[in-house]
Write an enzyme that holds these catalytic residues in place. Structure first.
Site, short mmCIF file in Angstrom:
data_model
loop_
_atom_site.label_atom_id
_atom_site.label_comp_id
_atom_site.label_asym_id
_atom_site.label_seq_id
_atom_site.Cartn_x
_atom_site.Cartn_y
_atom_site.Cartn_z
N ASP A 19 11.34 -24.88 -28.64
CA ASP A 19 12.13 -23.65 -28.91
C ASP A 19 13.11 -23.54 -29.76
O ASP A 19 13.57 -22.58 -30.25
CB ASP A 19 12.66 -23.24 -27.48
CG ASP A 19 11.38 -22.97 -26.43
OD1 ASP A 19 10.64 -23.82 -26.17
OD2 ASP A 19 11.22 -21.54 -26.43
N ASN B 184 12.66 -27.71 -25.27
CA ASN B 184 11.41 -27.19 -25.11
C ASN B 184 11.60 -26.93 -23.70
O ASN B 184 12.50 -27.47 -22.95
CB ASN B 184 10.43 -28.16 -25.81
CG ASN B 184 9.09 -27.47 -25.61
OD1 ASN B 184 8.95 -26.34 -26.15
ND2 ASN B 184 8.16 -28.11 -24.93
O1 MRU Z 1 9.54 -20.01 -21.45
P1 MRU Z 1 8.45 -19.67 -22.26
O2 MRU Z 1 7.01 -19.95 -21.99
O3 MRU Z 1 8.79 -18.87 -23.39
O4 MRU Z 1 8.35 -21.59 -23.05
C1 MRU Z 1 7.96 -21.70 -24.06
C2 MRU Z 1 7.67 -23.14 -24.59
O5 MRU Z 1 8.73 -23.94 -24.07
C3 MRU Z 1 7.01 -23.37 -25.65
O6 MRU Z 1 6.64 -24.87 -25.71
C4 MRU Z 1 7.93 -23.22 -27.05
O7 MRU Z 1 8.12 -22.01 -27.10
C5 MRU Z 1 6.86 -23.54 -28.11
S1 MRU Z 1 5.52 -22.34 -28.36
C6 MRU Z 1 4.63 -22.37 -29.94
#
Ligand code: MRU
Length: 342
Positions: free
Chosen positions: A235, A244
């Site tokens: 993220d 992440n």
């Molecule tokens: O809370 P989320 O589902 O938005 O979190 C997503 C993640 O942590 C993913 O691993 C990250 O965004 C990478 S997506 C290509």
């Protein structure tokens, strides 16, 4: 179909990820407010996807605006940008995308119509670029994958987290398309179950072998020699760490202990090398996500709950980062951050 699409009648179409895998429900978003709610409620989630969604949110504002002059339209766009920035704090792609579209709006010469057109065009371009970037991540990352590898992934960094193809799952997809006989272990990823609900769904749809495990099984599998590599998304990549989905840090420490390569696949729009992990807000979400599983209460009423949505993996646990430019080893990354100063 792509995870998100712009329609020329001024609507954005996406799949409601909270309903998957049981129901495939498409939703139509007609305003930036609706886009912001869909991001907040995680109907759309995953760092690259929320970036593109935010760009489309601004495009919806531009499309439906009744502004007659440039200044008024820019004001409305600023208001929408403020709303979008408040949806989720951790994934930097959201802020990157908003800044990019706003910059394009301000830098476009001419009146209201020119700005409107430029904003919509920029959002569409960002969606197309995302797919291209993910293909390149896949191409670079697949070189790290051997025939027969059993790959552990956490959360969902697949097509559903992007416009198409994914980041961590781009590496898996590219290796599979090259004919490598790989298989994936998907962590269920409590509390929102992105692994159980989304990663398994999209890999099964593509015919890529996937086995679902609960989050607390990863260590056992590693100790039994059942995992060859870990590939996750991100993220935000800061100077000292990868941020992440909650649980990623645990997997990284386990991988390190067992001598298993731990790879992070993410586009450059996820890099935030001006900051360190200390400066990033880790999203805290509703306690209900922990006390309930799919609306079913599993903990006593009134229990104290913590629900951080992301965690911080120090860069020392990361073997390499795969981006659209290629593979950056841990040492190269450290040199890069040293060179780029604080
Ligand atoms: O809370 P989320 O589902 O938005 O979190 C997503 C993640 O942590 C993913 O691993 C990250 O965004 C990478 S997506 C290509």
């Amino acid at each position: 179909m792509r995870t998100i699409e712009w329609r020329d009648d001024g609507t954005v179409i996406t799949i409601d990820q909270t309903r998957l895998p049981n129901e495939e429900v498409m939703i139509e978003l007609r305003s930036c407010r609706e886009v912001a709610s869909a991001i907040k409620d995680m109907k759309m989630r995953g760092a690259p996807l929320i970036g593109v969604a935010a760009a489309y949110g601004l495009a919806l504002t531009a499309y439906h605006s009744e502004a007659r002059d440039r200044e008024k339209l820019l004001e409305e766009l600023e208001e929408s940008a403020r709303l979008l920035r408040m949806t989720r704090p951790t994934a930097v792609n959201l802020f990157w995308a908003i800044d990019r579209v706003m910059k394009r709006a301000y830098w476009t010469a001419g009146g209201c119509e020119a700005v409107r057109k430029a904003v919509i065009e920029e959002a569409k371009r960002m969606a197309d670029e995302d797919v291209e970037v993910n293909r390149r991540i896949g191409m670079h990352g697949s070189k790290l994958i051997d025939d027969g590898d059993r790959i552990l992934t956490h959360c969902n960094a697949g097509s559903l987290a992007t416009v198409d193809y994914g980041t961590a799952l781009a590496v898996v997809r590219a290796a599979w398309e090259e004919g490598k006989r790989i298989s994936v272990f998907a962590d269920e990823t409590r509390p929102k179950l992105q692994g159980a609900r989304l990663t398994t769904y999209e890999l099964m749809r593509d015919g890529i072998p996937v086995t679902l495990i609960t989050d607390n099984m990863a260590g056992y599998l590693m100790s039994r020699g059942m995992i060859d590599k870990v590939v996750v998304g991100a993220d935000r990549i800061v100077r000292d760490a990868v941020i992440n989905k909650i649980g990623t840090y645990t997997v990284a420490v386990l991988a390190y202990t067992h001598g298993i390569p731990f790879y992070v696949a993410a586009p450059k729009s996820t890099f935030d090398l001006k900051r360190t992990s200390e400066e990033v807000t880790i999203e805290e979400r509703d306690p209900r996500e922990v006390t309930h599983i799919m609306s079913q209460r599993i903990a006593p009423e009134g229990v104290r709950v913590l629900n951080p949505a992301f965690d911080i993996t120090p860069i020392d646990y990361v073997t390499a980062i795969i981006c659209e430019e290629g593979v950056i080893t841990r040492d190269q990354f450290k040199r890069l951050t040293e060179r780029s100063g604080s």
